[in-house]
Design a protein around this motif. Structure first.
Motif, PDB file in Angstrom:
ATOM      1  N   VAL A  88       0.886  -1.165   0.000  1.00  0.00           N
ATOM      2  CA  VAL A  88       0.000   0.000   0.000  1.00  0.00           C
ATOM      3  C   VAL A  88       0.922   1.212   0.000  1.00  0.00           C
ATOM      4  CG1 VAL A  88      -1.844   1.231   1.182  1.00  0.00           C
ATOM      5  CG2 VAL A  88      -1.753  -1.274   1.309  1.00  0.00           C
ATOM      6  N   THR A  89       1.006   1.903  -1.141  1.00  0.00           N
ATOM      7  CA  THR A  89       1.977   2.989  -1.275  1.00  0.00           C
ATOM      8  C   THR A  89       1.344   4.379  -1.209  1.00  0.00           C
ATOM      9  OG1 THR A  89       1.890   2.750  -3.676  1.00  0.00           O
ATOM     10  CG2 THR A  89       3.670   1.611  -2.530  1.00  0.00           C
ATOM     11  N   ALA A  90       0.040   4.482  -1.456  1.00  0.00           N
ATOM     12  CA  ALA A  90      -0.654   5.767  -1.337  1.00  0.00           C
ATOM     13  C   ALA A  90      -2.123   5.491  -1.036  1.00  0.00           C
ATOM     14  CB  ALA A  90      -0.523   6.587  -2.612  1.00  0.00           C
ATOM     15  N   THR A  91      -2.716   6.361  -0.245  1.00  0.00           N
ATOM     16  CA  THR A  91      -4.121   6.230   0.133  1.00  0.00           C
ATOM     17  C   THR A  91      -4.732   7.618   0.223  1.00  0.00           C
ATOM     18  OG1 THR A  91      -3.683   4.221   1.415  1.00  0.00           O
ATOM     19  CG2 THR A  91      -5.714   5.383   1.902  1.00  0.00           C
ATOM     20  N   ALA A  92      -5.986   7.714  -0.204  1.00  0.00           N
ATOM     21  CA  ALA A  92      -6.781   8.926  -0.006  1.00  0.00           C
ATOM     22  C   ALA A  92      -8.110   8.482   0.593  1.00  0.00           C
ATOM     23  CB  ALA A  92      -7.011   9.657  -1.320  1.00  0.00           C
ATOM     24  N   SER A  93      -8.534   9.136   1.663  1.00  0.00           N
ATOM     25  CA  SER A  93      -9.780   8.748   2.323  1.00  0.00           C
ATOM     26  C   SER A  93     -10.380   9.931   3.059  1.00  0.00           C
ATOM     27  CB  SER A  93      -9.526   7.607   3.315  1.00  0.00           C
ATOM     28  OG  SER A  93     -10.720   7.277   3.997  1.00  0.00           O
ATOM     29  N   ASN A  94     -11.711   9.912   3.186  1.00  0.00           N
ATOM     30  CA  ASN A  94     -12.396  10.936   3.967  1.00  0.00           C
ATOM     31  C   ASN A  94     -12.761  10.430   5.367  1.00  0.00           C
ATOM     32  OD1 ASN A  94     -14.477   9.202   3.342  1.00  0.00           O
ATOM     33  ND2 ASN A  94     -15.706  10.702   2.231  1.00  0.00           N
ATOM     34  N   CYS A  95     -12.237   9.307   5.779  1.00  0.00           N
ATOM     35  CA  CYS A  95     -12.486   8.756   7.108  1.00  0.00           C
ATOM     36  C   CYS A  95     -11.772   9.633   8.150  1.00  0.00           C
ATOM     37  CB  CYS A  95     -11.972   7.330   7.178  1.00  0.00           C
ATOM     38  SG  CYS A  95     -12.039   6.602   8.817  1.00  0.00           S
ATOM     39  N   SER A  96     -12.500  10.090   9.158  1.00  0.00           N
ATOM     40  CA  SER A  96     -11.923  11.004  10.146  1.00  0.00           C
ATOM     41  C   SER A  96     -10.757  10.374  10.914  1.00  0.00           C
ATOM     42  CB  SER A  96     -12.991  11.497  11.118  1.00  0.00           C
ATOM     43  OG  SER A  96     -13.525  10.417  11.856  1.00  0.00           O
ATOM     44  N   MET A 122      -4.608  10.107  11.487  1.00  0.00           N
ATOM     45  CA  MET A 122      -3.422   9.246  11.593  1.00  0.00           C
ATOM     46  C   MET A 122      -2.533   9.252  10.351  1.00  0.00           C
ATOM     47  SD  MET A 122      -5.060   5.871  13.385  1.00  0.00           S
ATOM     48  CE  MET A 122      -3.444   5.102  13.538  1.00  0.00           C
ATOM     49  N   LYS A 123      -3.003   9.781   9.235  1.00  0.00           N
ATOM     50  CA  LYS A 123      -2.335   9.587   7.944  1.00  0.00           C
ATOM     51  C   LYS A 123      -0.886  10.072   7.905  1.00  0.00           C
ATOM     52  CE  LYS A 123      -3.957  13.656   5.376  1.00  0.00           C
ATOM     53  NZ  LYS A 123      -2.872  14.111   4.540  1.00  0.00           N
ATOM     54  N   ASP A 124      -0.582  11.148   8.604  1.00  0.00           N
ATOM     55  CA  ASP A 124       0.779  11.673   8.544  1.00  0.00           C
ATOM     56  C   ASP A 124       1.796  10.793   9.259  1.00  0.00           C
ATOM     57  OD1 ASP A 124      -0.056  13.824   6.999  1.00  0.00           O
ATOM     58  OD2 ASP A 124      -0.485  15.056   8.757  1.00  0.00           O
ATOM     59  N   GLY A 125       1.339   9.901  10.133  1.00  0.00           N
ATOM     60  CA  GLY A 125       2.245   9.010  10.843  1.00  0.00           C
ATOM     61  C   GLY A 125       2.266   7.587  10.286  1.00  0.00           C
ATOM     62  N   MET A 126       1.504   7.338   9.225  1.00  0.00           N
ATOM     63  CA  MET A 126       1.425   5.980   8.677  1.00  0.00           C
ATOM     64  C   MET A 126       2.594   5.700   7.735  1.00  0.00           C
ATOM     65  SD  MET A 126      -2.673   5.822   7.924  1.00  0.00           S
ATOM     66  CE  MET A 126      -2.819   4.053   7.723  1.00  0.00           C
ATOM     67  N   LYS A 127       2.934   4.410   7.613  1.00  0.00           N
ATOM     68  CA  LYS A 127       3.971   3.965   6.694  1.00  0.00           C
ATOM     69  C   LYS A 127       3.389   2.910   5.769  1.00  0.00           C
ATOM     70  CE  LYS A 127       7.778   4.881   9.817  1.00  0.00           C
ATOM     71  NZ  LYS A 127       8.908   4.308  10.537  1.00  0.00           N
ATOM     72  N   GLU A 162       8.237   4.365   2.602  1.00  0.00           N
ATOM     73  CA  GLU A 162       8.669   2.966   2.677  1.00  0.00           C
ATOM     74  C   GLU A 162       8.941   2.577   4.113  1.00  0.00           C
ATOM     75  OE1 GLU A 162      11.841   1.781   0.096  1.00  0.00           O
ATOM     76  OE2 GLU A 162      11.082   3.022  -1.543  1.00  0.00           O
ATOM     77  N   SER A 163       8.702   1.310   4.395  1.00  0.00           N
ATOM     78  CA  SER A 163       8.967   0.792   5.725  1.00  0.00           C
ATOM     79  C   SER A 163       9.683  -0.531   5.602  1.00  0.00           C
ATOM     80  CB  SER A 163       7.653   0.597   6.496  1.00  0.00           C
ATOM     81  OG  SER A 163       7.913  -0.075   7.691  1.00  0.00           O
ATOM     82  N   GLY A 164      10.865  -0.606   6.156  1.00  0.00           N
ATOM     83  CA  GLY A 164      11.587  -1.864   6.202  1.00  0.00           C
ATOM     84  C   GLY A 164      11.365  -2.554   7.533  1.00  0.00           C
ATOM     85  N   GLU A 165      10.411  -2.021   8.314  1.00  0.00           N
ATOM     86  CA  GLU A 165      10.202  -2.502   9.672  1.00  0.00           C
ATOM     87  C   GLU A 165       9.443  -3.820   9.748  1.00  0.00           C
ATOM     88  OE1 GLU A 165       8.381   0.724  11.843  1.00  0.00           O
ATOM     89  OE2 GLU A 165       9.639   2.144  10.759  1.00  0.00           O
ATOM     90  N   CYS A 166       8.681  -4.149   8.743  1.00  0.00           N
ATOM     91  CA  CYS A 166       7.867  -5.368   8.787  1.00  0.00           C
ATOM     92  C   CYS A 166       8.205  -6.245   7.586  1.00  0.00           C
ATOM     93  CB  CYS A 166       6.383  -5.038   8.770  1.00  0.00           C
ATOM     94  SG  CYS A 166       5.819  -4.089  10.181  1.00  0.00           S
ATOM     95  N   PRO A 167       9.232  -7.056   7.690  1.00  0.00           N
ATOM     96  CA  PRO A 167       9.550  -7.948   6.581  1.00  0.00           C
ATOM     97  C   PRO A 167       8.374  -8.873   6.297  1.00  0.00           C
ATOM     98  CG  PRO A 167      11.267  -8.013   8.261  1.00  0.00           C
ATOM     99  CD  PRO A 167      10.124  -7.214   8.807  1.00  0.00           C
ATOM    100  N   LYS A 168       8.269  -9.335   5.078  1.00  0.00           N
ATOM    101  CA  LYS A 168       7.168 -10.223   4.684  1.00  0.00           C
ATOM    102  C   LYS A 168       7.061 -11.366   5.674  1.00  0.00           C
ATOM    103  CE  LYS A 168       7.684  -9.403  -0.230  1.00  0.00           C
ATOM    104  NZ  LYS A 168       7.997 -10.004  -1.511  1.00  0.00           N
ATOM    105  N   GLY A 169       5.847 -11.580   6.158  1.00  0.00           N
ATOM    106  CA  GLY A 169       5.581 -12.699   7.047  1.00  0.00           C
ATOM    107  C   GLY A 169       5.908 -12.470   8.511  1.00  0.00           C
ATOM    108  N   MET A 170       6.591 -11.372   8.845  1.00  0.00           N
ATOM    109  CA  MET A 170       6.961 -11.108  10.228  1.00  0.00           C
ATOM    110  C   MET A 170       5.968 -10.138  10.854  1.00  0.00           C
ATOM    111  SD  MET A 170       9.640 -12.906  10.610  1.00  0.00           S
ATOM    112  CE  MET A 170      10.237 -12.323  12.160  1.00  0.00           C
ATOM    113  N   CYS A 171       5.237 -10.605  11.854  1.00  0.00           N
ATOM    114  CA  CYS A 171       4.284  -9.710  12.506  1.00  0.00           C
ATOM    115  C   CYS A 171       3.841 -10.301  13.822  1.00  0.00           C
ATOM    116  CB  CYS A 171       3.068  -9.452  11.621  1.00  0.00           C
ATOM    117  SG  CYS A 171       2.098 -10.919  11.306  1.00  0.00           S
ATOM    118  N   SER A 172       3.158  -9.465  14.579  1.00  0.00           N
ATOM    119  CA  SER A 172       2.570  -9.922  15.831  1.00  0.00           C
ATOM    120  C   SER A 172       1.154 -10.432  15.558  1.00  0.00           C
ATOM    121  CB  SER A 172       2.498  -8.772  16.827  1.00  0.00           C
ATOM    122  OG  SER A 172       3.799  -8.328  17.094  1.00  0.00           O
ATOM    123  N   PRO A 173       0.714 -11.476  16.210  1.00  0.00           N
ATOM    124  CA  PRO A 173      -0.618 -11.987  15.960  1.00  0.00           C
ATOM    125  C   PRO A 173      -1.681 -11.039  16.450  1.00  0.00           C
ATOM    126  CG  PRO A 173       0.523 -13.330  17.593  1.00  0.00           C
ATOM    127  CD  PRO A 173       1.457 -12.258  17.165  1.00  0.00           C
TER     128      PRO A 173
END
Length: 184
Positions: free
Chosen positions: A39-47, A52-57, A173-184
């Protein structure tokens, strides 16, 4: 951190809302569409999203299809100190490239508006809710970076879906979450 999780979950849900006549990819091919996307770009009218958009990666999305043709989406979002995983399931509609999700309080629609299957996809998501209906456009790419031409094409679609450019965020870009690595 724990307080951010409900907000992030709500922001993700807000990214799901629909319009009446949203174009879909002609001759949509689910098999070619499946796989890993960013997900490289998003536009939304959700409040919640707008707050949060400025802090998202950039996040990683893995799309697969069930034997019944339903779309399964697994998202991995980088948070402050870990990666959070979300799973969504959308049922196939009668129109190829249009999927629906429902719960007790809401209805969601997902449209694959346009894709070349190997480089990019543009999704329109609609969240029908009595409390806060919202609309979102997402630009997915197979690689984490996005070309200026593709970003311009995406930006030009924003007003056609009832959104404005100030609702757009290009996710770094975020290198923080390699494919398959996440918290449940």
């Amino acid at each position: 951190m724990t307080a951010a999780l409900p907000s992030l979950a709500l922001a993700l849900l807000c990214l799901l809302r629909a319009g009446a006549e949203v174009p879909v990819q002609p001759d949509f091919n689910a098999e070619k569409f499946a796989g890993t996307w960013y997900v490289t770009a998003t536009a939304s009218n959700c409040s919640v999203f707008l707050k949060m958009k400025d802090g998202m990666k950039s996040s990683i999305t893995t799309i697969s299809f069930t034997p019944e043709g339903d779309l399964a989406m697994k998202l991995i979002w980088p948070l402050l100190d870990k990666c959070q995983k979300f799973e969504l399931l959308f049922q196939q509609s009668r129109q190829a490239g249009h999927y629906m999700g429902t719960s007790a309080q809401e209805k969601r629609d997902l449209f694959v508006m346009e894709t070349d299957y190997s480089h990019y996809a543009i999704l329109h998501e609609a969240h029908h809710s009595e409390t806060e209906p919202s609309t979102a456009l997402q630009l997915l790419t197979r690689e984490q970076d996005v070309s200026p031409q593709l970003l311009q094409k995406f930006t030009e679609l924003i007003p056609t879906m009832g959104l404005t450019e100030d609702m757009l965020t290009v996710l770094p870009e975020s290198g923080e979450c390699p494919k398959g690595m996440c918290s449940p």
